[in-house]
Each structure stands twice: as structure tokens, then as C-alpha cells.
Design a protein around this motif. Structure first.
Motif, PDB file in Angstrom:
ATOM      1  N   VAL A 235      77.927 -56.162  13.493  1.00 39.56           N
ATOM      2  CA  VAL A 235      79.010 -57.096  13.813  1.00 39.56           C
ATOM      3  C   VAL A 235      78.490 -58.228  14.700  1.00 39.56           C
ATOM      4  N   ALA A 236      77.672 -57.895  15.681  1.00 40.80           N
ATOM      5  CA  ALA A 236      77.115 -58.919  16.571  1.00 40.80           C
ATOM      6  C   ALA A 236      76.253 -59.920  15.815  1.00 40.80           C
ATOM      7  N   GLN A 237      75.638 -59.479  14.734  1.00 42.71           N
ATOM      8  CA  GLN A 237      74.785 -60.362  13.943  1.00 42.71           C
ATOM      9  C   GLN A 237      75.594 -61.417  13.198  1.00 42.71           C
ATOM     10  N   THR A 238      76.882 -61.176  12.979  1.00 45.25           N
ATOM     11  CA  THR A 238      77.679 -62.066  12.131  1.00 45.25           C
ATOM     12  C   THR A 238      78.111 -63.348  12.821  1.00 45.25           C
ATOM     13  N   ASP A 239      78.107 -63.379  14.159  1.00 45.67           N
ATOM     14  CA  ASP A 239      78.626 -64.573  14.853  1.00 45.67           C
ATOM     15  C   ASP A 239      78.071 -64.612  16.280  1.00 45.67           C
ATOM     16  N   PRO A 240      77.596 -65.777  16.729  1.00 45.50           N
ATOM     17  CA  PRO A 240      77.082 -65.884  18.099  1.00 45.50           C
ATOM     18  C   PRO A 240      78.110 -65.521  19.167  1.00 45.50           C
ATOM     19  N   GLU A 241      79.407 -65.730  18.885  1.00 42.34           N
ATOM     20  CA  GLU A 241      80.443 -65.421  19.865  1.00 42.34           C
ATOM     21  C   GLU A 241      80.706 -63.922  19.977  1.00 42.34           C
ATOM     22  N   ARG A 242      80.114 -63.135  19.081  1.00 39.32           N
ATOM     23  CA  ARG A 242      80.299 -61.682  19.130  1.00 39.32           C
ATOM     24  C   ARG A 242      79.109 -60.991  19.800  1.00 39.32           C
ATOM     25  N   ARG A 243      78.406 -61.704  20.602  1.00 42.52           N
ATOM     26  CA  ARG A 243      77.218 -61.174  21.289  1.00 42.52           C
ATOM     27  C   ARG A 243      77.094 -61.743  22.690  1.00 42.52           C
ATOM     28  N   PRO A 244      76.454 -61.043  23.603  1.00 46.07           N
ATOM     29  CA  PRO A 244      75.955 -59.670  23.486  1.00 46.07           C
ATOM     30  C   PRO A 244      77.112 -58.672  23.375  1.00 46.07           C
ATOM     31  N   VAL A 245      76.971 -57.731  22.476  1.00 50.24           N
ATOM     32  CA  VAL A 245      78.054 -56.806  22.168  1.00 50.24           C
ATOM     33  C   VAL A 245      78.071 -55.658  23.175  1.00 50.24           C
ATOM     34  N   TRP A 246      79.274 -55.290  23.605  1.00 56.21           N
ATOM     35  CA  TRP A 246      79.443 -54.158  24.507  1.00 56.21           C
ATOM     36  C   TRP A 246      80.117 -52.977  23.803  1.00 56.21           C
ATOM     37  N   GLN A 247      81.188 -53.274  23.075  1.00 51.87           N
ATOM     38  CA  GLN A 247      81.906 -52.169  22.420  1.00 51.87           C
ATOM     39  C   GLN A 247      82.778 -52.711  21.301  1.00 51.87           C
ATOM     40  N   LEU A 248      82.811 -51.971  20.199  1.00 46.58           N
ATOM     41  CA  LEU A 248      83.756 -52.261  19.121  1.00 46.58           C
ATOM     42  C   LEU A 248      85.044 -51.496  19.384  1.00 46.58           C
ATOM     43  N   CYS A 249      86.171 -52.168  19.115  1.00 46.67           N
ATOM     44  CA  CYS A 249      87.479 -51.531  19.199  1.00 46.67           C
ATOM     45  C   CYS A 249      88.130 -51.680  17.833  1.00 46.67           C
ATOM     46  N   PRO A 250      87.757 -50.819  16.892  1.00 46.46           N
ATOM     47  CA  PRO A 250      88.218 -50.962  15.500  1.00 46.46           C
ATOM     48  C   PRO A 250      89.733 -50.945  15.414  1.00 46.46           C
ATOM     49  N   PRO A 251      90.259 -51.620  14.421  1.00 52.15           N
ATOM     50  CA  PRO A 251      89.521 -52.288  13.331  1.00 52.15           C
ATOM     51  C   PRO A 251      89.384 -53.800  13.496  1.00 52.15           C
ATOM     52  N   GLN A 252      89.663 -54.320  14.701  1.00 56.29           N
ATOM     53  CA  GLN A 252      89.869 -55.769  14.764  1.00 56.29           C
ATOM     54  C   GLN A 252      89.158 -56.493  15.902  1.00 56.29           C
TER      55      GLN A 252
END
Length: 315
Positions: A235-252
Motif C-alpha cells: 500500500v505504501a508503494q502506491t502513493d507517496p502520501e501513504r508513507r512512511p507507513v505505520w499501520q493499515l486500518c482495513p478496509p479503507q
């Protein structure tokens, strides 16, 4: 009609001989006592011819030299133009080759990154995990401050954070891959380093034992753990604003170092952690949007605020 150069030279030679003959004739006439006017006329005509001929040859020689220089200059200019054109084609071709090579290599690197992240969930080993974390660190998907974490106990809200250290202090026994068992707010509950000689089963047993100490004997879901790490990096690879990633809170929603932002099929939308802290109504405002998954949003906002409080104060 244009006279050929060979015919022109013949006429010039004849004129020269005629001029010389005229001078000799004037000498004879003068000696014979004829009219001086006739002799003077012949002398002038002969002198004119004798003077014109050298001038002609000199001019002809200059014309030939000028023509030769012009031809040589034209040939040099054409040769230079050909060289410049050839150089331009070579430069253009080289730039095209370089551009194509760079594009191909970047595409290959991106594909290799995606494959490394996917391998976390399919064939985890110390080498594959280290490769994935190294690649993620190089392109800014993770930070040295905090790595991505995955929930391993829904009941107790316990998480496992994987951290990569690009400059491990090996003389203190620290490794460049560590698993940290922590609470919802980031409180440290235990650390399990991944030693160079440890296989994945060994280190997962240690992590599972650490989880059992903090729960009523809950078992560690190893597959879910590595699937979670793999998805977070992807997910972090898909957009610069999604990094640095800390935690996913599925599904959104995904929590990053800077705030929360959507991923997946949701519209692109985000909020900075500082904005959420300053405006207590911001989360409720976001929740009014018709596409929002409220459980995912509530989780993301809570995690972002909780983890941000544990960050060291800036100097």
C-alpha cells in the motif's frame, strides 16, 4: 559561346606571339625610315599585347586559386556539416538509448520491489524479510523511527511492529531486524531480535511466547502477521502520501508518520495528525462523507493520535 580553357590558352599564345612580331616589325620599319607614326603605333600595340598577357595569366591564376580555395572550403564545410549531423544523430541515439535503459531499469527495480514485498507473505525468511525492508527503506516506505505494525490480538489490542535498522549496533548485540510487541498506544511490551543465525521458525516461536506472556495463551498467527507486513508495504508503494507507513486500518484507511489517508477503492482523502489534534470535530466531519467506512476511520484516527503522543518532542 564559352571558349574551352585549352582553346583560350591557344588564342592567348597566338596573341603573345603576334605582339612580339609587331614589336619586331616596328623595329624593322623604323630602321627602313618609314613614317614614325606607323612605327609608334605598332610599338604601342605590341606593348599593349605584351602587358595584357602577363596580367591575364596572373588574373587567371588568381581565379583558379580562388576557385580551388572555394572548392576546398565547400568540401571542408560539407565534411564538417556531415560530422556535425553524424554527431547529432549519435548523441540523439545515445540519449534515446540511455533514456530507454533508465526506464527499463526503473521498471525492473519497481517490479523487484513489489516481488520482495509479496515474498513477505508467501515465503518469509530472514533474507527475504531483510531484502524487503532494505528496499522499503531505500524508497521511503518505512522510517527508522517506527516500522509498520500488525494487530496480533484483537481482544487485548496487542500489535507487533517490525523495525529495520540500517546501521545496527552489532557490538551491543543488536540486530537490524527486530520485532516489538506493543500495546495499542505503542507501549513496549517486549522485543524479539532476529539474529543472523535464526531461521523464521525460531524467531516466530520466541515472538509467540512473548505474545502468550501478555495474553491468556493466544497463539500467534504467523501467516496473518507477514501478510499484514506485506500488504502495508504494498500500500505504501502506491502513493507517496501513504508513507512512511505505520499501520493499515482495513478496509479503507492507513496511518502514516504524518496522518491518515485512504487507500484501496476509497476516494483519495487524508488528514494530518496535527489537524486532528487541533480540531476535535475534524474526524466527525470526515465521517459525514457517504463513502466513509466508520470503523476503519475510527481506528485510524485513534491509532494516529495515540502513536503521535509517544513520539519524542522535536529539539
Amino acid at each position: 559561346m564559352r571558349v574551352k580553357p585549352s582553346g583560350l590558352k591557344l588564342w592567348v599564345g597566338v596573341a603573345t606571339i603576334a605582339g612580339i612580331g609587331t614589336l619586331l616589325a616596328s623595329l624593322v620599319l623604323t630602321s627602313a625610315g618609314l613614317a614614325e607614326w606607323s612605327a609608334g603605333l605598332l610599338v604601342n600595340l605590341g606593348a599593349a599585347v605584351v602587358l595584357i598577357v602577363p596580367v591575364y595569366f596572373l588574373t587567371k591564376r588568381l581565379d583558379e586559386r580562388i576557385e580551388q580555395v572555394g572548392t576546398e572550403t565547400q568540401a571542408s564545410v560539407q565534411a564538417l556539416a556531415d560530422r556535425v549531423e553524424t554527431f547529432e544523430h549519435e548523441v540523439e541515439r545515445r540519449i534515446d538509448d540511455v533514456a530507454a535503459t533508465v526506464a527499463s531499469r526503473l521498471e525492473q527495480e519497481t517490479g523487484a520491489d513489489a516481488a520482495a514485498f509479496e515474498a513477505l507473505g508467501t515465503a518469509p525468511s530472514r533474507d527475504s524479510v531483510l531484502q524487503a525492508l532494505t528496499r522499503a527503506n531505500e524508497i521511503g516506505l518505512i522510517s527508522q523511527e517506527r516500522g509498520p505494525r500488525v494487530c496480533v490480538s484483537e481482544y487485548r489490542r496487542i500489535f507487533v511492529e517490525i523495525r529495520y535498522d540500517e546501521h545496527p549496533l552489532r557490538f551491543n548485540g543488536e540486530e537490524n531486524i527486530t520485532f516489538t510487541l506493543e500495546g495499542y498506544d505503542g507501549t513496549e511490551l517486549g522485543i524479539v531480535p532476529w539474529g543472523e543465525s535464526d531461521d523464521v521458525e525460531t524467531v516466530m516461536v520466541r515472538l509467540g511466547r512473548a505474545l502468550q506472556r501478555e495474553t491468556a495463551g493466544e497463539r500467534l498467527d504467523v501467516k496473518a502477521l507477514f501478510d499484514g507486513f506485506s500488504e502495508a508495504l504494498s500500500v505504501a508503494q502506491t502513493d507517496p502520501e501513504r508513507r512512511p507507513v505505520w499501520q493499515l486500518c482495513p478496509p479503507q484507511w492507513v496511518v502514516t508518520e504524518h496522518g491518515i489517508i485512504t487507500y484501496g477503492d476509497a476516494p483519495h482523502y487524508g488528514a494530518a495528525t496535527t489537524a486532528l489534534e487541533r480540531n476535535s470535530h475534524l474526524a466527525a466531519h470526515i465521517g459525514q462523507k457517504p463513502w466513509v467506512d466508520h470503523d476503519s476511520l475510527d481506528e485510524a484516527v485513534g491509532v494516529a493520535l495515540a502513536l503521535d503522543k509517544r513520539r519524542p518532542a522535536p529539539f
